[in-house]
Design an enzyme around this catalytic site. Structure first.
Site, PDB file in Angstrom:
ATOM      1  N   LYS A   1      -7.010   2.998  -2.871  1.00 54.62           N
ATOM      2  CA  LYS A   1      -7.443   3.686  -1.110  1.00 54.62           C
ATOM      3  C   LYS A   1      -7.858   4.616  -0.509  1.00 54.62           C
ATOM      4  O   LYS A   1      -7.069   5.638  -1.013  1.00 54.62           O
ATOM      5  CB  LYS A   1      -5.956   2.836  -0.426  1.00 54.62           C
ATOM      6  CG  LYS A   1      -6.319   2.551   1.271  1.00 54.62           C
ATOM      7  CD  LYS A   1      -5.229   1.754   1.448  1.00 54.62           C
ATOM      8  CE  LYS A   1      -5.222   1.858   3.426  1.00 54.62           C
ATOM      9  NZ  LYS A   1      -4.089   1.031   3.922  1.00 54.62           N
TER      10      LYS A   1
ATOM     11  N   ASP B   1       0.675  -1.326  -0.207  1.00 55.77           N
ATOM     12  CA  ASP B   1      -0.003   0.432  -0.326  1.00 55.77           C
ATOM     13  C   ASP B   1       0.871   1.108   0.389  1.00 55.77           C
ATOM     14  O   ASP B   1       1.258   1.674   0.302  1.00 55.77           O
ATOM     15  CB  ASP B   1      -0.970   0.165   1.551  1.00 55.77           C
ATOM     16  CG  ASP B   1      -1.899  -1.169   0.862  1.00 55.77           C
ATOM     17  OD1 ASP B   1      -1.986  -2.342   0.248  1.00 55.77           O
ATOM     18  OD2 ASP B   1      -2.653  -0.526   2.241  1.00 55.77           O
TER      19      ASP B   1
ATOM     20  N   LYS C   1      -9.905  -0.231  -1.458  1.00 61.39           N
ATOM     21  CA  LYS C   1      -9.690  -0.502   0.201  1.00 61.39           C
ATOM     22  C   LYS C   1     -10.353   0.841   0.348  1.00 61.39           C
ATOM     23  O   LYS C   1      -9.613   2.178   0.422  1.00 61.39           O
ATOM     24  CB  LYS C   1      -8.369  -0.532   0.035  1.00 61.39           C
ATOM     25  CG  LYS C   1      -8.490  -0.769   1.962  1.00 61.39           C
ATOM     26  CD  LYS C   1      -6.623  -1.158   1.583  1.00 61.39           C
ATOM     27  CE  LYS C   1      -6.897  -1.495   3.430  1.00 61.39           C
ATOM     28  NZ  LYS C   1      -4.860  -2.374   3.566  1.00 61.39           N
TER      29      LYS C   1
END
Length: 245
Positions: free
Chosen positions: A159, A97, A189
């Protein structure tokens, strides 16, 4: 709206159970990882320096390791982010991430945004790559542009948040905007401030396909309580069945 009803099993399969607190000790990490195995989550998200140490408690477990790159500010040089990604892959991370450089996003430098994501994408080889936008600090136009740059650079997910920014975490509006922009071509996400089962279900309906959560046990406990209450209500009304999740 998501076509599939979100059950607890589906939630656990799409939950990144998270521990990113600075100063985490070996004992705290082990407790966290053993709890993750007990919960039945598919993945844990931990700091990059903890990846190798996590191998022991996760041995013979299907739980995968997610880690972060350029965290939490995203202001690292693209070359540094790429080096972080390469090290994380070498250490055993299954997913990365990365935090995007928000200054590039706010400036509308989409070529620059795409270039730094591409650098991490190349270093991460076949690993799942998620791009953290910090949506609470961005305008709708900036969120849309960042999502498009992430898709062009080969990311697998966008995300919402790091969970560390004072601007805030995931919101239904941001998730819906991201989902509309990527149109199912990338995952979404939702992360940051997600503490209840109701919030998880609401974000799922808005288009989230993955969740970054630290209070996973509390969410599941609330989920079970809600399901039991619905079942009891159904029995009392003579329906013979509860709604469940």
């Amino acid at each position: 709206m998501s076509p599939t009803a979100l059950t607890t099993g589906l939630f656990l399969a799409n939950a990144d159970h998270t521990l990113l607190a600075p100063g985490t000790t070996s004992a705290e990490l082990e407790t966290f990882l053993l709890a993750a195995r007990e919960l039945g989550v598919a993945r844990v998200c931990i700091s990059p320096t903890l990846i190798v140490e996590a191998a022991g408690p996760l041995r013979s477990s299907p739980v995968q390791v997610v880690t972060v790159v350029g965290f939490p500010s995203g202001v690292h040089a693209a070359e540094v982010k790429a080096a972080e990604a390469a090290q994380a892959v070498s250490d055993g991370a299954a997913e990365l991430d990365m935090v995007v450089n928000r200054g590039l996003v706010r400036a509308g430098d989409w070529a620059g945004v795409e270039a730094e994501i591409s650098a991490v994408r190349e270093a991460a080889t076949d690993r799942v790559l998620k791009v953290i936008l910090e949506t609470a600090a961005l305008s709708d136009a900036e969120i849309i542009g960042a999502c498009r740059a992430a898709e062009a650079a080969g990311a697998d997910f966008v995300k919402t948040s790091t969970g560390f920014d004072p601007a805030g975490g995931a919101s239904v509006h941001a998730v819906r905007l991201m989902a509309d922009t990527v149109g199912g071509r990338l995952g979404i996400k939702a992360s940051g401030g997600i503490r209840t089962a109701a919030a998880v279900r609401e974000l799922w309906t808005a288009g989230a396909t993955r969740f970054g959560v630290s209070g996973t046990a509390a969410i599941l406990a609330e989920w079970d309580d809600t399901a039991r209450a619905a079942s009891n209500t159904g029995s009392g009304s003579g329906s013979g069945s509860g709604s469940g999740y």
